[in-house]
Design a protein around this motif. Sequence first.
Motif, mmCIF file in Angstrom:
data_model
loop_
_atom_site.group_PDB
_atom_site.id
_atom_site.type_symbol
_atom_site.label_atom_id
_atom_site.label_comp_id
_atom_site.label_asym_id
_atom_site.label_seq_id
_atom_site.Cartn_x
_atom_site.Cartn_y
_atom_site.Cartn_z
ATOM 1 N N GLY A 282 0.773 -1.254 0.000
ATOM 2 C CA GLY A 282 0.000 0.000 0.000
ATOM 3 C C GLY A 282 0.800 1.299 0.000
ATOM 4 N N TYR A 306 -4.593 -1.041 -5.284
ATOM 5 C CA TYR A 306 -5.345 -1.815 -4.297
ATOM 6 C C TYR A 306 -6.499 -2.545 -4.969
ATOM 7 C CZ TYR A 306 -4.695 -2.125 0.704
ATOM 8 O OH TYR A 306 -4.334 -2.543 1.942
ATOM 9 N N PRO A 358 -6.032 -8.299 8.918
ATOM 10 C CA PRO A 358 -6.283 -9.593 9.570
ATOM 11 C C PRO A 358 -7.334 -10.445 8.858
ATOM 12 C CG PRO A 358 -7.328 -7.825 10.802
ATOM 13 C CD PRO A 358 -6.584 -7.181 9.684
ATOM 14 N N ARG A 391 -1.060 -7.415 10.501
ATOM 15 C CA ARG A 391 -1.076 -6.580 9.309
ATOM 16 C C ARG A 391 0.181 -5.709 9.132
ATOM 17 N NH1 ARG A 391 -5.024 -4.966 5.858
ATOM 18 N NH2 ARG A 391 -4.667 -3.010 4.766
ATOM 19 N N ILE A 392 0.497 -4.892 10.148
ATOM 20 C CA ILE A 392 1.612 -3.950 10.025
ATOM 21 C C ILE A 392 2.922 -4.720 9.819
ATOM 22 C CG2 ILE A 392 2.904 -2.094 11.166
ATOM 23 C CD1 ILE A 392 0.080 -1.230 10.543
ATOM 24 N N ILE A 395 3.215 -6.019 6.330
ATOM 25 C CA ILE A 395 3.586 -4.939 5.410
ATOM 26 C C ILE A 395 5.100 -4.676 5.508
ATOM 27 C CG2 ILE A 395 3.322 -2.449 4.972
ATOM 28 C CD1 ILE A 395 0.343 -2.765 5.814
ATOM 29 N N HIS B 287 0.219 4.847 2.390
ATOM 30 C CA HIS B 287 0.645 3.968 3.489
ATOM 31 C C HIS B 287 -0.175 4.213 4.750
ATOM 32 C CE1 HIS B 287 2.934 1.957 6.508
ATOM 33 N NE2 HIS B 287 3.360 3.083 7.040
ATOM 34 N N THR B 290 -3.547 2.573 4.110
ATOM 35 C CA THR B 290 -3.562 1.112 3.970
ATOM 36 C C THR B 290 -3.031 0.373 5.192
ATOM 37 O OG1 THR B 290 -1.446 1.164 2.789
ATOM 38 C CG2 THR B 290 -3.453 1.152 1.455
ATOM 39 N N GLN B 291 -2.599 1.102 6.216
ATOM 40 C CA GLN B 291 -2.307 0.471 7.504
ATOM 41 C C GLN B 291 -3.557 -0.116 8.132
ATOM 42 O OE1 GLN B 291 0.363 2.569 10.515
ATOM 43 N NE2 GLN B 291 -0.316 4.233 9.205
ATOM 44 N N HIS B 292 -4.716 0.454 7.758
ATOM 45 C CA HIS B 292 -5.947 0.113 8.466
ATOM 46 C C HIS B 292 -6.683 -1.034 7.778
ATOM 47 C CE1 HIS B 292 -5.383 3.574 11.029
ATOM 48 N NE2 HIS B 292 -5.049 4.251 9.950
ATOM 49 N N PRO B 293 -6.960 -2.114 8.525
ATOM 50 C CA PRO B 293 -7.696 -3.240 7.957
ATOM 51 C C PRO B 293 -9.029 -2.755 7.383
ATOM 52 C CG PRO B 293 -6.984 -3.735 10.204
ATOM 53 C CD PRO B 293 -6.669 -2.303 9.965
ATOM 54 N N CYS B 295 -9.582 -1.104 4.674
ATOM 55 C CA CYS B 295 -9.551 0.149 3.924
ATOM 56 C C CYS B 295 -9.945 -0.043 2.458
ATOM 57 C CB CYS B 295 -8.181 0.801 4.015
ATOM 58 S SG CYS B 295 -6.879 -0.177 3.237
ATOM 59 N N TYR B 299 -10.679 2.730 -0.259
ATOM 60 C CA TYR B 299 -9.472 3.174 -0.957
ATOM 61 C C TYR B 299 -9.149 2.251 -2.126
ATOM 62 C CZ TYR B 299 -4.660 4.648 -1.721
ATOM 63 O OH TYR B 299 -3.510 5.113 -2.288
#
Lengths: 414, 414
Positions: A282, A306, A358, A391-392, A395, B287, B290-293, B295, B299
């Motif tokens: 992302g 995405y 997740p 998740r993080i 990435i 970024h 897209t850190q957030h599940p 999204c 997005y």
Amino acid sequence: MLAEIITIGDEILIGQIVDTNSAWMAKQLNLIGVSVKQITSVSDDEQHIMEALKLAENRADIVLITGGLGPTKDDITKKTLAKYFNMGFRNDAGALEMVRQIFEKYKRPLLDINIQQADVPDGCEVIVNKNGTAPCMWFEQNNTIFISMPGVPYEMMYLMDDEILPRIKSRFKLPFIVHKTILTANIGESFLAKEIEEIENSLPAHIKLAYLPKLGLVRLRLSASGDHEAKLKTEVEVYAKQIMAKVNKFVVIDEDIALEKAILNLMESRGLTLSTAESCTGGYIAHLITQHPGCSSVYWGGAVAYAYELKESILGVKENTLTTFGAVSEQTVTEMAEGAIKHFKTDYSIAVSGIAGPDGGTADKPVGTVWIAVSSKNKTIAKVFNFSNKRIQNIERSAASALTMLLNLLKETV
Amino acid sequence: MLAEIITIGDEILIGQIVDTNSAWMAKQLNLIGVSVKQITSVSDDEQHIMEALKLAENRADIVLITGGLGPTKDDITKKTLAKYFNMGFRNDAGALEMVRQIFEKYKRPLLDINIQQADVPDGCEVIVNKNGTAPCMWFEQNNTIFISMPGVPYEMMYLMDDEILPRIKSRFKLPFIVHKTILTANIGESFLAKEIEEIENSLPAHIKLAYLPKLGLVRLRLSASGDHEAKLKTEVEVYAKQIMAKVNKFVVIDEDIALEKAILNLMESRGLTLSTAESCTGGYIAHLITQHPGCSSVYWGGAVAYAYELKESILGVKENTLTTFGAVSEQTVTEMAEGAIKHFKTDYSIAVSGIAGPDGGTADKPVGTVWIAVSSKNKTIAKVFNFSNKRIQNIERSAASALTMLLNLLKETV
């Protein structure tokens, strides 16, 4: 010369913010030969701050304090410092002038609580903060220097760079500390340790070796301290050369820089260009690269694709590929990487497509499944990874793995 | 119930890594009603570690220790803990089995130093670390619990989530701590403080208000502690409602989430989609999002258009616009934002083009000049900002400003 850092404020202790200031300050202090003995985070509590100051005074020559200088009631650093040093208050003319100028610049009316920001303990020296309304204060007691700064990162950084570090350098005769870092990839920490065991055992007492593993890479750091900078540098170089000769094929670079910066330097020296095609990362790989000044001579940009639609329209991935094999597949990531080279007209590209989580996992492609491809104009290498369910972390590990794959491809084609 | 966190390792004290573990641990502890009294970073030095342990033992009920458990010589935590608790060593069968399994999984031969990783002080309880080779160790002395964990973030997180936090919860009757955060934009800290002064003065002793300013936003945090969770929640809600009524037009959201997450939630509830077109922010906004599940429902992706060529080919910016007005201009950023809407087929877009620095500035467009545009299908707003000469800070402030502009545009069109 020993320093300590004390950060004041509940926000670190309740985990609302990460303390990035201390690492930055510690790095700058080390560069001028001041070792940091301890970093302490305490709450906005008078008695606790006083105790932390006392302990630090006993151990250190310099105590750097950040935070708790805002105009609001929860900030008690100034009052506590006045009590600790047994001082009254004065309103400082220089500090007040700076507050006035800042409010004038932003065309805001000056409130009483802003004028009070220029109140300081009367025995301190004020160092004017040109980037904010909280003054910096310098105290001395029992041969220890205390410097209180605002916790806002860029205000603190400006004060350190322009005022604090120069004053410390001119005041003390500092020992030299020389660090040398070797970045390695494709080898685990304990294997590395075994490879260089004999060299490590032969190090003199004033040179230390540390292993810093992170995201599949291991940094080796040699640190030497003493009075003769040139001699220390020579000594450290000798050991660094021994280590590099021993584990040569795993060495990325012998500088303390990030992996992506090492890649940028290598590509710049060869006149090569790079683009990215990111799905699950992302934009994180693009962000890592574009943090570095001067990256634009190598990095042209890329896509954060995405949605399926963008993988097709920007990167030219075939609809049939996506529907037949799915977005997270060797075929798709290969077309993404080759599409980036074609559409963005660069020499190399990185492409990533995976399930960061997740949610979104399936039985055959669980969360953490990530396909990565790197391409040059005549070769594409694709690889699948199985990371975790976080998740993080997925990435970050995808980015580190993609960069390592690119580095390996670049090394192949020397 | 008070906890302290001690991190062991030179890498934090020389500023090579930022201590993100402590903030994460502090947050988890607060959530179960354990307050963190102090966070201390000390070096790999036996005497210093012993002193830190002693001081923490005197203040806290629980001491969480991370770091210094690697297989290499620079890691001395285990030896130091054995000395502190006056214990010998034993090789733990459960820990050894886990080491064996991990080496088997990665098909690596088991070295002597890896077997030694299962050596632990003989009076501790071992908690098996399923994600790494360093065991977690639980000690008790004088009514204080000491837990030593590896410093590798995801190993520590797994141990905390699955083992340490459940054990602490079942062992102690914990007081409740309730936090409530209100995120505000477009107003400075001191103005906010003046607006809500009366409410702040009326708060009872067990409820505290903190101001957390960051990148042009201010978070207000109410924290209450006591024995009755439901009562605390009701009390905090009453004061939060009073504050929100008073400064209503500045409130982004009354949750402790990031600005971009608040935007994602708002857009998702309205069924809207978003794309990005980034030049100087280089993928950082993508970024953040897209850190957030989850999204991906809002997005769709976007472009990192660093080179002129990509601004034209991906976003459709006219060559004439770039050559006449330059990449950092109202015209270019407007075409980038509108190009994103058109080419990526989303309802809203964000575009950023600026000079992040440290080089690349000119007399009329100095480093820190950043044009930002936000677009809906029928409106584009473009604005110029003048930030500083620091690259990372310019990227972060550009992203925060762009997101605030998008939020304001979304609010306009309720």
